[in-house]
Design a protein around this motif. Structure first.
Motif, mmCIF file in Angstrom:
data_model
loop_
_atom_site.group_PDB
_atom_site.id
_atom_site.type_symbol
_atom_site.label_atom_id
_atom_site.label_comp_id
_atom_site.label_asym_id
_atom_site.label_seq_id
_atom_site.Cartn_x
_atom_site.Cartn_y
_atom_site.Cartn_z
ATOM 1 N N ASN A 1 0.845 -1.188 0.000
ATOM 2 C CA ASN A 1 0.000 0.000 0.000
ATOM 3 C C ASN A 1 0.884 1.244 0.000
ATOM 4 O O ASN A 1 1.458 1.602 1.022
ATOM 5 C CB ASN A 1 -0.893 -0.045 1.245
ATOM 6 C CG ASN A 1 -1.790 1.172 1.332
ATOM 7 O OD1 ASN A 1 -1.887 1.955 0.388
ATOM 8 N ND2 ASN A 1 -2.447 1.332 2.467
ATOM 9 N N ALA B 1 0.710 3.910 2.808
ATOM 10 C CA ALA B 1 1.404 3.647 4.065
ATOM 11 C C ALA B 1 2.911 3.810 3.913
ATOM 12 O O ALA B 1 3.601 4.208 4.852
ATOM 13 C CB ALA B 1 1.075 2.241 4.542
ATOM 14 N N PRO C 1 -9.796 3.248 1.005
ATOM 15 C CA PRO C 1 -8.371 2.880 1.077
ATOM 16 C C PRO C 1 -7.827 2.256 -0.211
ATOM 17 O O PRO C 1 -6.702 2.561 -0.612
ATOM 18 C CB PRO C 1 -8.318 1.881 2.224
ATOM 19 C CG PRO C 1 -9.687 1.712 2.744
ATOM 20 C CD PRO C 1 -10.588 2.688 2.106
ATOM 21 N N MET D 1 -1.074 11.004 4.388
ATOM 22 C CA MET D 1 -1.644 9.926 5.169
ATOM 23 C C MET D 1 -2.257 10.564 6.397
ATOM 24 O O MET D 1 -1.578 10.881 7.358
ATOM 25 C CB MET D 1 -0.579 8.897 5.528
ATOM 26 C CG MET D 1 -1.199 7.670 6.133
ATOM 27 S SD MET D 1 -0.091 6.257 6.186
ATOM 28 C CE MET D 1 1.145 6.836 7.293
ATOM 29 N N ARG E 1 -2.551 3.809 7.914
ATOM 30 C CA ARG E 1 -2.890 2.867 6.846
ATOM 31 C C ARG E 1 -1.887 1.719 6.894
ATOM 32 O O ARG E 1 -0.713 1.935 7.188
ATOM 33 C CB ARG E 1 -2.805 3.558 5.478
ATOM 34 C CG ARG E 1 -3.926 4.543 5.206
ATOM 35 C CD ARG E 1 -5.226 3.826 4.944
ATOM 36 N NE ARG E 1 -6.339 4.750 4.718
ATOM 37 C CZ ARG E 1 -7.198 5.132 5.676
ATOM 38 N NH1 ARG E 1 -7.040 4.688 6.911
ATOM 39 N NH2 ARG E 1 -8.182 5.944 5.403
ATOM 40 N N TRP F 1 -5.446 -4.487 10.545
ATOM 41 C CA TRP F 1 -6.377 -3.432 10.174
ATOM 42 C C TRP F 1 -7.705 -4.127 9.960
ATOM 43 O O TRP F 1 -7.860 -4.884 8.996
ATOM 44 C CB TRP F 1 -5.903 -2.732 8.909
ATOM 45 C CG TRP F 1 -6.415 -1.345 8.751
ATOM 46 C CD1 TRP F 1 -6.517 -0.389 9.722
ATOM 47 C CD2 TRP F 1 -6.884 -0.734 7.552
ATOM 48 N NE1 TRP F 1 -6.995 0.774 9.209
ATOM 49 C CE2 TRP F 1 -7.237 0.594 7.874
ATOM 50 C CE3 TRP F 1 -7.035 -1.161 6.245
ATOM 51 C CZ2 TRP F 1 -7.728 1.482 6.928
ATOM 52 C CZ3 TRP F 1 -7.509 -0.291 5.297
ATOM 53 C CH2 TRP F 1 -7.854 1.031 5.640
#
Lengths: 193, 489
Positions: A52, A55, B378, B398, B402, B472
């Motif tokens: 991702n 991140a 996301p 951000m 995440r 998550w």
């Protein structure tokens, strides 16, 4: 005598290393953050687990990732070799699902040597790259006070001894902080599975 | 020198193009679908003689002529065919252009004597076209309009300066006007062009629009009209034949190197670079192999391109030998000359070369870079762009934590509602929640249908397990359930 963390991380250039465990992506992201430059990230297209980039922005600029999707492990290793040899990227990360045998592992080492790049293969736990210079096992550590704490252990080291550290990522300084040497920490139980 | 123009009308271009490739005896038509039914788009003489005509419904046509053979029309292919004919017409004059969907216009000023005069030239055209199984009507006159009128209504030659005499007896439709205007003119008793020229222009202009006057003046030559010749796109192809078949990789590379020098010089002269280069090798046994090298950026540096060809060339199977090789640059883009530094490859160039090499191995489409997208979903916080198009400047943000890894949501066996479950199992592992933070509520983007978000709102939690893993997780209050969507580490 124990190795000082600073002499072993960031990983040695011109060599291929491997990492496994649930913290391996964190390890790869932190390594990308401290080496700088473009990162070539190679993964088979059929892996459901995607990185991702949002991140990753806590570690470095995600635009510096070039993601290459391959059909299988053979292609991943071939592309990795190409990337390491070219010297155009500082770091080549290869996601693999099977152990890397000695011969392809040696080929990667030679390519890394000629391109002066760092190679890192990410493995499922229990497998690795037979020719890797260092092998790391990375796990998140539970701590009531720190939600980013990790445990990094060298479980194979061609040039030194094995060791283990508790580390966390310092987002503002963009570097790894060593919290303590956990090698002697007794009573710690690893995660299951 | 007086201008002379040839107009060629291909009456049955769509059907004859198809019939050239696959001849059919008997009635034949090409059809075009319009809404729910097919209509005859074009037909051959045989079909016409049996009473069919253009625009007729296919069902009706079948009822009249049961043995009618049809093929679907291909407008694009017709167009390409016409362009090819225009290129053929440059044998007569360099000024050859398209005229509508089914005609050509040639400016033959000062060219006809090379073919023994206009009459001989016209005969030559007719003969060649009929040998190519194309029916055509040709008019030659002083103006483009007059030539068109002759081709469509009275094929032949209008001698120099005799345009109005030649056009006079023709119907007003010969002026390239729409049917409505033609009907209106005829209703006023203006049947021929001569009738119209007899009237004062102002009278005509008052009743009709200026377009009609323009058409008339263009035909009679009092108003000019341009003929735009087809401009040939520059060709970036080079080839080499060998006196003796070659088979060694080194030999192919040596030949390739020479061809690349020529090709890159040609690109350089036009300040252009190629995005892809196709190498085709013809073997002694008449088979051909092609290798396309897609480049990560437009290039024209022969030495660098040659190096990138090393691997693909190594994979060519030379068989009993290679007789001929051909190289073509495709996707040619402008690439202005640049100052070249002393230090050899710039860093960006080395990276581009790497992307090209990888692209040759795994496909250029499989090499991507990330670009941030403003979306709170996301999975949609970023897009992937082909790495070949370089880095895009944009800010990454951000706002909320995440995970480093994301995967399709995996259900967790738990019945807890609001708070994350204290114990749960996921991927056949047992977990105990040690700490959690959240929720962060994310609503589906209703303006974008997404199957994965059909379960409605999601409450995302960052769950730290006693076992170490940081997950998550989200809960869907509208369709109760817990899922793991990603791993922080």
């Amino acid at each position: 005598m124990q190795d000082d963390f600073a002499t072993i991380f960031p990983l040695q250039r011109g060599r291929v290393h491997d990492a496994s465990g649930p913290g391996a992506p964190f390890f790869a992201a932190a390594l990308s953050g401290v080496t700088g430059g473009t990162v070539l990230w190679i993964k088979p297209a059929w892996f459901a687990e995607e990185i991702n980039p949002v991140a990753f922005s806590a570690f470095f600029d995600p635009r510096d990732i070039i993601l290459a999707r391959t059909a299988d492990q053979t292609e991943t290793l071939a592309a990795g070799e190409e990337g390491l040899r070219s010297g155009a990227v500082g770091l080549v990360i290869m996601e693999v699902d099977k152990p890397v045998e000695l011969t392809p592992g040696r080929r990667l080492q030679l390519a890394a040597e000629s391109g002066r790049s760092i190679g890192l293969s990410l493995h499922p736990e229990g497998t690795g790259n037979q020719a890797a210079t260092t092998r790391w096992l990375c796990r998140p550590l539970f701590s009531a006070s720190d939600s980013t704490l990790q445990e990094w252990s060298i479980i194979k080291n061609k040039t030194g001894t094995n060791n283990s550290w508790a580390v966390r990522w310092d987002e503002t300084a963009r570097r790894i902080h060593m919290v303590s040497e956990t090698a002697e920490r007794a009573g710690f139980k690893g995660p299951p599975g | 020198m007086k201008r002379r123009v040839v107009s060629i009308w291909f009456q049955r271009l769509p059907s004859e193009r198809v019939l050239r490739a696959r001849p059919v005896d008997g009635p034949f038509a090409v059809t075009l679908s319009e809404g729910n039914h097919d209509r005859l788009h074009d037909l051959n003489r045989e079909a016409e003689s049996q009473g069919l005509e253009r625009g007729m419904g296919l069902a009706d046509a079948r009822a009249y002529v049961p043995d009618l053979v049809t093929r679907p029309a291909d407008i694009d292919a017709d167009r390409r065919f016409l362009v090819m004919l225009a290129r053929w017409a440059t044998r007569y004059t360099p000024h050859a252009g398209l005229d509508g969907e089914d005609g050509l216009v040639l400016d033959i000023t000062g060219a006809s004597h090379l073919f023994g005069g206009e009459a001989a030239m016209l005969e030559d055209m007719k003969a060649r076209l009929s040998r190519a199984r194309l029916s055509s009507k040709i008019g030659i006159a002083d103006t483009r309009g007059a030539a068109w009128a002759l081709a469509h209504f009275a094929p032949g030659i209008a001698p120099e300066g005799k345009t109005s005499a030649a056009l006079g007896p023709l119907s007003v439709s010969a002026l390239r006007i729409d049917e409505k205007t033609a009907t209106a003119l005829k209703r006023l008793g203006l049947n021929t062009i001569a009738d119209m020229t007899a009237l004062p222009r102002a009278t005509l202009a008052r009743r009709f629009d200026m377009a009609l006057i323009a058409r008339l003046e263009q035909a009679l030559g009092t108003r000019g009209e341009a003929i735009s010749p087809l401009s040939e796109p520059p060709h970036y192809g080079v080839r080499m034949s060998f006196p003796e078949p070659i088979g060694l990789v080194d030999d192919v590379m040596a030949a390739l190197s020479r061809l690349l020098d020529t090709l890159c010089l040609r690109l350089k002269n036009r300040e252009a670079g190629a995005r892809a280069i196709t190498l085709s090798v013809e073997r002694v046994d008449q088979t051909r192999q092609t290798v396309t090298l897609r480049l990560a950026r437009p290039m024209r540096d022969a030495t660098r391109i040659l190096r990138l060809f090393e691997r693909p060339v190594g994979e060519i199977d030379a068989g009993f030998g290679i007789e001929r090789i051909r190289l073509e640059a495709r996707g040619v883009e402008g690439l202005p000359a640049e100052q070249i530094g002393e230090g050899g490859l710039v860093e960006g160039e080395a990276l581009d070369d790497l992307v090209t090499r990888l692209g040759a191995r795994i496909g250029l489409d499989n090499i991507v870079r990330f670009q941030p997208v403003a979306s709170h979903i996301p999975e949609r916080g970023f897009t992937e762009n082909p790495a070949a198009y370089g880095r895009v400047d944009a800010e990454w943000r951000m706002d909320h934590p995440r995970p480093l890894r994301m995967f399709p949501p995996e259900p967790v066996t738990s019945d807890a509602a609001r708070r994350p479950p204290s114990r749960f199992s996921w991927r056949r592992m047992r977990f105990e929640t040690a700490a959690s933070s959240g929720p962060e509520r994310i609503a589906p983007e209703w303006w974008r249908p997404d199957e994965a978000w059909r379960s409605g709102l999601r409450d995302y939690w960052r769950v730290e397990t006693r076992q170490g893993l940081r997950l998550w997780m989200f809960h869907t209050p509208q369709a109760p359930g817990w899922f793991v969507h990603g791993l922080f580490a």
